[in-house]
Design a protein around this motif. Structure first.
Motif, PDB file in Angstrom:
ATOM      1  N   CYS A   1      -3.807  -1.663 -12.425  1.00  0.00           N
ATOM      2  CA  CYS A   1      -4.214  -1.488 -11.072  1.00  0.00           C
ATOM      3  C   CYS A   1      -5.478  -2.354 -11.024  1.00  0.00           C
ATOM      4  CB  CYS A   1      -4.945  -0.061 -11.007  1.00  0.00           C
ATOM      5  SG  CYS A   1      -3.619   1.541 -11.004  1.00  0.00           S
TER       6      CYS A   1
ATOM      7  N   THR B   1       0.872  -1.254  -0.102  1.00  0.00           N
ATOM      8  CA  THR B   1       0.022  -0.201   0.093  1.00  0.00           C
ATOM      9  C   THR B   1       0.990   1.266  -0.044  1.00  0.00           C
ATOM     10  OG1 THR B   1      -1.724  -1.140   1.298  1.00  0.00           O
ATOM     11  CG2 THR B   1      -1.760   1.292   1.234  1.00  0.00           C
TER      12      THR B   1
ATOM     13  N   ILE C   1      -6.051   0.272  -5.276  1.00  0.00           N
ATOM     14  CA  ILE C   1      -7.204   1.265  -4.921  1.00  0.00           C
ATOM     15  C   ILE C   1      -6.652   2.435  -4.531  1.00  0.00           C
ATOM     16  CG2 ILE C   1      -9.049   1.983  -3.453  1.00  0.00           C
ATOM     17  CD1 ILE C   1      -9.782  -1.372  -3.141  1.00  0.00           C
TER      18      ILE C   1
ATOM     19  N   ILE D   1      -3.453 -10.061   0.989  1.00  0.00           N
ATOM     20  CA  ILE D   1      -4.182  -9.799   0.128  1.00  0.00           C
ATOM     21  C   ILE D   1      -5.012  -8.369   0.082  1.00  0.00           C
ATOM     22  CG2 ILE D   1      -6.151 -11.044   1.132  1.00  0.00           C
ATOM     23  CD1 ILE D   1      -5.270 -10.491  -2.757  1.00  0.00           C
ATOM     24  N   GLU D   2      -5.496  -8.106   1.524  1.00  0.00           N
ATOM     25  CA  GLU D   2      -5.803  -6.735   1.747  1.00  0.00           C
ATOM     26  C   GLU D   2      -4.713  -5.650   1.365  1.00  0.00           C
ATOM     27  OE1 GLU D   2      -9.142  -7.787   5.488  1.00  0.00           O
ATOM     28  OE2 GLU D   2      -6.500  -7.329   5.924  1.00  0.00           O
TER      29      GLU D   2
ATOM     30  N   GLN E   1      -2.240  -5.731  -0.686  1.00  0.00           N
ATOM     31  CA  GLN E   1      -2.236  -5.656  -2.076  1.00  0.00           C
ATOM     32  C   GLN E   1      -3.554  -5.102  -2.615  1.00  0.00           C
ATOM     33  OE1 GLN E   1      -0.501  -8.981  -4.590  1.00  0.00           O
ATOM     34  NE2 GLN E   1      -2.500  -8.871  -5.700  1.00  0.00           N
ATOM     35  N   ARG E   2      -4.472  -5.122  -2.640  1.00  0.00           N
ATOM     36  CA  ARG E   2      -5.730  -4.547  -3.117  1.00  0.00           C
ATOM     37  C   ARG E   2      -5.810  -2.966  -2.480  1.00  0.00           C
ATOM     38  NH1 ARG E   2     -10.012  -9.641  -1.895  1.00  0.00           N
ATOM     39  NH2 ARG E   2      -9.480 -10.660  -3.511  1.00  0.00           N
ATOM     40  N   THR E   3      -5.445  -2.926  -1.246  1.00  0.00           N
ATOM     41  CA  THR E   3      -5.581  -1.532  -0.897  1.00  0.00           C
ATOM     42  C   THR E   3      -4.550  -0.797  -1.778  1.00  0.00           C
ATOM     43  OG1 THR E   3      -6.219  -2.238   1.374  1.00  0.00           O
ATOM     44  CG2 THR E   3      -5.526   0.010   1.180  1.00  0.00           C
TER      45      THR E   3
ATOM     46  N   ILE F   1      -5.853  -4.814  -7.887  1.00  0.00           N
ATOM     47  CA  ILE F   1      -6.765  -4.755  -7.073  1.00  0.00           C
ATOM     48  C   ILE F   1      -7.912  -6.241  -7.211  1.00  0.00           C
ATOM     49  CG2 ILE F   1      -9.313  -3.585  -6.908  1.00  0.00           C
ATOM     50  CD1 ILE F   1      -7.891  -1.118  -8.133  1.00  0.00           C
ATOM     51  N   PHE F   2      -8.056  -6.603  -8.189  1.00  0.00           N
ATOM     52  CA  PHE F   2      -9.108  -8.019  -8.521  1.00  0.00           C
ATOM     53  C   PHE F   2      -8.593  -9.385  -8.293  1.00  0.00           C
ATOM     54  CE2 PHE F   2     -11.313  -4.159 -10.591  1.00  0.00           C
ATOM     55  CZ  PHE F   2     -12.276  -4.105  -9.725  1.00  0.00           C
ATOM     56  N   SER F   3      -7.105  -9.536  -8.019  1.00  0.00           N
ATOM     57  CA  SER F   3      -6.497 -10.663  -7.817  1.00  0.00           C
ATOM     58  C   SER F   3      -7.031 -11.272  -6.611  1.00  0.00           C
ATOM     59  CB  SER F   3      -5.064 -10.600  -7.639  1.00  0.00           C
ATOM     60  OG  SER F   3      -4.650 -11.646  -7.264  1.00  0.00           O
ATOM     61  N   SER F   4      -7.245 -12.576  -6.834  1.00  0.00           N
ATOM     62  CA  SER F   4      -7.780 -13.527  -5.654  1.00  0.00           C
ATOM     63  C   SER F   4      -7.025 -13.927  -4.555  1.00  0.00           C
ATOM     64  CB  SER F   4      -8.577 -14.656  -6.350  1.00  0.00           C
ATOM     65  OG  SER F   4      -7.411 -15.314  -7.063  1.00  0.00           O
TER      66      SER F   4
END
Length: 307
Positions: free
Chosen positions: A199, A76, A257, A249-250, A252-254, A203-206
């Protein structure tokens, strides 16, 4: 666990600070005391000085303060670094350097043809967008983050490509590639589109896919980019989970975003400034524009009547 365990050098990068201070000192000497040595030089404007100092301060915050250390700990904060390093620092520095000093630099041997080539708007847009996306591919990202020299080269190239991208938007030199009015909006929107796939992938990677944030050995190798090896060897660290409550994973997604939000915020500010400039020019030249429109209509009517 507090990041203070990494020591003063890792937290505040005194050597890097010294380099930035030295560059800033030379900037003021060249633009004031030594200005007479440069052709067509004019006194330094307060606005230029403020923009340049702001850009240099931002570079230190991004790459020299604890923000840089945190960027190696969490993805992040890495994306926060990327957003400010590539989307805000370049235009501040470009606008902060006087046009006569830019002219002197660009007119140096070899520099001009290279500069004119790489600042071609569409080329600059594609190169920057492509380089940013390729850099954030997991295989490339992890490889670069585990080699100090390679990381320095790639980071420098990213910044240079960002300077080339911003040049047509904010430079004021005659004879240079640059956009006027609403064309700038399309150019800014173009980069927004090019950065979206990278991006979105993040964001949408599992699952988390950067080894330098998920694998303990790779993470420690990446940490060596900003923490002295001797300090790291004395610490018993297992990974970034010691310093953040977010899952991998949080994080990475954060990061994805955050990058997208900061990008949109920076672009919104510049789009407003571009629109305001365009609107002001339209108002200032309203009489001239109206006269031209009337003249065009007269010519069209004349051609229809005599056609």
């Amino acid at each position: 666990m507090p990041i203070s365990i990494f020591g003063f050098q890792a937290l505040w990068s005194p050597f890097y600070l010294g380099i930035l201070v030295l560059i800033t000192l030379f900037y003021f000497l060249i633009t004031t005391k030594w200005r007479g040595k440069f052709k067509d030089s004019v006194p330094l404007k307060q606005r230029e000085a403020l923009l340049f100092v702001s850009g240099m301060a931002l570079l230190y915050i991004i790459k020299g303060s604890p923000v840089d250390l945190l960027g190696h700990i969490t993805f992040t904060m890495h994306m926060v670094q990327m957003a400010f390093l590539l989307l805000l620092a370049p235009p501040l520095l470009i606008m902060g350097i006087p046009t006569w000093l830019w002219r002197w630099f660009i007119d140096l041997p070899v520099i001009r043809p290279l500069f004119m080539f790489f600042t071609k708007p569409m080329l600059a847009l594609i190169l920057f967008g492509l380089f940013f996306s390729v850099y954030h591919l997991p295989l490339v990202f992890d490889f670069v983050k585990q080699d100090m020299m390679l990381h320095a080269v790639v980071s420098s190239l990213l910044f240079i490509f960002a300077m080339f991208y911003w040049w047509p938007v904010v430079n004021n030199l005659e004879g240079m590639h640059k956009f006027h009015g609403l064309k700038k909006l399309g150019f800014l929107f173009g980069l927004s589109v090019l950065m979206t796939p990278a991006c979105a992938l993040i964001i949408f990677s599992s699952s988390p896919f950067y080894a330098t944030y998920t694998d303990a050995d790779a993470w420690l190798q990446a940490m060596a980019l900003c923490v002295p090896v001797g300090t790291l060897s004395q610490l018993n660290l297992s990974g970034p989970e010691l310093f953040t409550s977010m899952s991998l994973i949080e994080d990475q997604r954060t990061g994805g975003i955050t990058m997208k939000i900061l990008q949109e915020l920076v672009f919104t500010v510049f789009i407003w400034l571009v629109f305001y400039e365009w609107l002001r020019n339209e108002n200032d030249n309203a009489d001239e524009i109206t006269a031209k429109v009337l003249q065009d209509r007269k010519e069209m009517a004349y051609h229809r009547h005599n056609g």
